[in-house]
Scaffold this motif. Structure first.
Motif, short mmCIF file in Angstrom:
data_model
loop_
_atom_site.label_atom_id
_atom_site.label_comp_id
_atom_site.label_asym_id
_atom_site.label_seq_id
_atom_site.Cartn_x
_atom_site.Cartn_y
_atom_site.Cartn_z
N THR A 235 34.15 -64.55 5.12
CA THR A 235 34.64 -65.99 5.11
C THR A 235 33.80 -66.96 4.56
O THR A 235 32.76 -67.06 5.06
CB THR A 235 35.21 -66.28 6.32
N SER A 236 34.10 -67.55 3.44
CA SER A 236 33.25 -68.71 3.01
C SER A 236 33.50 -70.04 3.64
O SER A 236 34.89 -70.51 3.72
CB SER A 236 33.27 -68.86 1.59
N ARG A 237 32.72 -70.65 4.28
CA ARG A 237 32.87 -71.92 5.08
C ARG A 237 32.02 -72.95 4.72
O ARG A 237 30.78 -72.90 4.37
CB ARG A 237 32.65 -71.46 6.49
N CYS A 238 32.52 -74.21 4.78
CA CYS A 238 32.07 -75.47 4.34
C CYS A 238 32.44 -76.70 5.54
O CYS A 238 33.69 -76.64 5.82
CB CYS A 238 32.33 -75.77 3.01
N PHE A 239 31.43 -77.18 5.89
CA PHE A 239 31.74 -78.32 6.99
C PHE A 239 31.08 -79.70 6.31
O PHE A 239 29.98 -79.54 5.70
CB PHE A 239 31.16 -78.20 8.20
N LEU A 240 31.97 -80.78 6.30
CA LEU A 240 31.41 -82.21 5.89
C LEU A 240 31.38 -82.88 7.04
O LEU A 240 32.43 -82.97 7.98
CB LEU A 240 32.20 -82.70 4.76
N ILE B 230 27.14 -88.66 4.28
CA ILE B 230 27.60 -87.42 4.22
C ILE B 230 26.76 -86.17 4.18
O ILE B 230 25.84 -86.16 3.33
CB ILE B 230 28.89 -87.17 3.40
N VAL B 231 26.49 -85.30 5.31
CA VAL B 231 25.87 -84.01 5.14
C VAL B 231 26.82 -82.79 4.92
O VAL B 231 28.00 -83.07 5.72
CB VAL B 231 24.98 -83.99 6.34
N GLU B 232 26.44 -81.78 4.40
CA GLU B 232 27.20 -80.59 4.50
C GLU B 232 26.52 -79.45 5.10
O GLU B 232 25.38 -79.30 5.12
CB GLU B 232 27.31 -80.19 2.94
N GLU B 233 27.49 -78.60 5.90
CA GLU B 233 26.82 -77.18 6.23
C GLU B 233 27.72 -76.40 5.65
O GLU B 233 28.97 -76.17 6.10
CB GLU B 233 26.54 -77.23 7.76
N ALA B 234 27.32 -75.43 5.04
CA ALA B 234 28.09 -74.17 4.43
C ALA B 234 27.43 -72.84 4.98
O ALA B 234 26.43 -72.52 5.35
CB ALA B 234 28.21 -73.99 2.81
N GLY B 235 28.11 -71.79 4.92
CA GLY B 235 27.89 -70.30 5.26
C GLY B 235 28.77 -69.32 5.13
O GLY B 235 30.06 -69.54 4.48
N LEU B 236 28.37 -68.02 5.40
CA LEU B 236 29.18 -67.13 5.00
C LEU B 236 29.00 -66.19 6.23
O LEU B 236 28.15 -65.88 6.82
CB LEU B 236 28.68 -66.28 3.93
N PHE C 20 28.16 -62.91 11.77
CA PHE C 20 26.78 -63.34 11.23
C PHE C 20 26.70 -62.91 9.72
O PHE C 20 27.33 -62.25 9.32
CB PHE C 20 25.66 -62.09 12.13
N PRO C 21 25.73 -63.78 8.87
CA PRO C 21 24.92 -64.68 9.22
C PRO C 21 25.34 -66.11 9.66
O PRO C 21 24.60 -66.96 9.91
CB PRO C 21 23.71 -64.55 8.30
N GLY C 22 26.70 -66.56 9.13
CA GLY C 22 27.18 -67.60 9.17
C GLY C 22 26.32 -68.95 8.44
O GLY C 22 26.00 -68.67 7.46
N PRO C 23 26.03 -69.96 9.25
CA PRO C 23 25.04 -70.76 8.83
C PRO C 23 23.89 -70.65 8.51
O PRO C 23 22.94 -71.34 7.80
CB PRO C 23 25.18 -71.81 9.88
N LEU C 24 23.06 -69.37 8.85
CA LEU C 24 22.14 -68.80 8.92
C LEU C 24 22.07 -68.09 7.18
O LEU C 24 20.88 -67.42 6.88
CB LEU C 24 21.42 -67.98 9.96
N VAL C 25 23.08 -67.98 6.56
CA VAL C 25 23.14 -67.27 5.33
C VAL C 25 22.02 -67.65 4.31
O VAL C 25 21.58 -66.64 3.70
CB VAL C 25 24.55 -67.48 4.79
N LYS C 26 21.56 -68.82 4.33
CA LYS C 26 20.37 -69.24 3.18
C LYS C 26 19.24 -68.18 3.47
O LYS C 26 18.75 -67.91 2.40
CB LYS C 26 20.05 -70.65 3.60
N TRP C 27 18.84 -67.70 4.66
CA TRP C 27 17.83 -66.87 5.04
C TRP C 27 18.14 -65.67 4.67
O TRP C 27 17.14 -64.66 3.96
CB TRP C 27 17.24 -67.28 6.15
N LEU D 96 24.31 -70.25 15.57
CA LEU D 96 25.40 -69.76 14.65
C LEU D 96 26.45 -70.77 14.69
O LEU D 96 27.56 -70.45 14.17
CB LEU D 96 25.73 -68.42 15.44
N ASP D 97 26.35 -71.97 15.62
CA ASP D 97 27.44 -72.95 15.32
C ASP D 97 27.26 -73.96 14.49
O ASP D 97 26.27 -74.71 14.49
CB ASP D 97 27.23 -73.52 16.84
N TYR D 98 28.32 -73.71 13.41
CA TYR D 98 27.90 -74.81 12.18
C TYR D 98 28.10 -76.31 12.69
O TYR D 98 27.44 -76.92 12.19
CB TYR D 98 29.42 -74.51 11.43
N MET D 99 28.91 -76.60 13.73
CA MET D 99 28.85 -78.07 13.97
C MET D 99 27.77 -78.38 14.85
O MET D 99 27.29 -79.51 14.59
CB MET D 99 30.26 -78.24 14.97
#
Lengths: 181, 181
Positions: A104-109, A60-66, A74-81, A38-41
């Motif tokens: 909250t929509s979140r995006c990390f680069l 550069i890689v990206e990690e996004a989640g909701l 939850f589900p944070g970075p697991l939102v894809k599933w 659940l930790d984006y970083m």
């Protein structure tokens, strides 16, 4: 600005990066395996390490989640599933059923060149709505209404979404970091 | 019976394996990284490959999860993270809010010796209930009521849970496979 290759398996993310950067971006289409967390970083760093092993040049890689308020993030970075299982409407229906539609929509680069790292984050607060509205974008865009606006992410075209979106904000921060580095 | 080492980071899983096997089990405490997927076998195979890289001798790894009917099977093998975010009650509250409390507890075991694989699965159908009941077990045990019973997993002591649980069923199948191999 430092050169880099954007490594992702998502064409929508590439399109939004092109808009944010105002032009060409070198990309490498790769669906990198992601670790469970659940930790984006933590997810992002593992993905960057794997991309570095494969390519061995600045990337550069990206990690996004909701993050759903009703599920304590939850589900944070697991939102894809969760999207794969129930779709964007299922996300909105779950939040509504639990009585709290804030999200909250979140995006990390992460820029990586060997041991050098640059990290940018963008976040956009909003609410999940039903029925879905709009045809642009991807993921949870049709049910996400950013605070203070009347259009879902999917009702905005690229530049409009970029102005308010988690991903647009992250790319603007990353651009500043790349130019200053 | 073929010898093996059980590799897991969960003491509760070790206790239940000992009960199912009627005695000592050699164990290796290791919190193996797990890849993101809704496919139990994909997660399990990646975990087994990593355990094999680390130990290089015959081993068993386990993957368990909870499929919610209300979320079309989600979170499945990702349930650990939903538990971390909202707890067992949060799982039950989500199912109830969505109007369908049916759920399936699933457990997969994989024995690996080089390229040789043996795979066992156990599943238990049930419903999620509130308030939580019982103090035994772990994970979603306090809110999971197996079909045809009046006790949650957490109200059963070890042998009782093993008789009806997804994990007990998987271990009994694996024992048969190990004895026949």
């Amino acid at each position: 600005m430092k050169p880099f290759v954007l490594v992702t398996g998502n064409l929508g993310k590439i399109a939004e990066a092109r808009l944010a950067l105002g032009g060409g971006v070198e990309t490498e289409l790769a669906d990198l395996p992601e670790i469970q967390s659940l930790d984006y970083m933590e997810v992002l760093r593992a993905k960057a390490a794997e991309a570095w092993r494969q390519l061995g040049r600045p990337l550069i890689v990206e990690e996004a989640g909701l993050d759903l308020a009703a599920l304590n993030g939850f589900p944070g970075p697991l939102v894809k599933w969760m999207l794969e299982a129930v779709g964007a409407e299922g996300l909105a229906r779950t939040a509504a059923a639990l009585g709290d539609v804030r999200a909250t929509s979140r995006c990390f680069l992460l820029y990586k060149d060997g041991d050098q790292e640059l990290i940018a984050e963008g976040r956009t607060e909003g609410t999940l709505i039903l029925p879905r509205r709009g045809t642009h974008g991807f993921g949870w865009d049709p049910v996400f209404l950013p605070d203070g606006t009347t259009h879902t992410f999917a009702e905005l075209t690229g530049p409009g979404k970029g102005a308010v979106s988690h991903r647009g904000k992250a790319w603007r921060e990353m651009l500043g970091l790349l130019e200053a580095a």
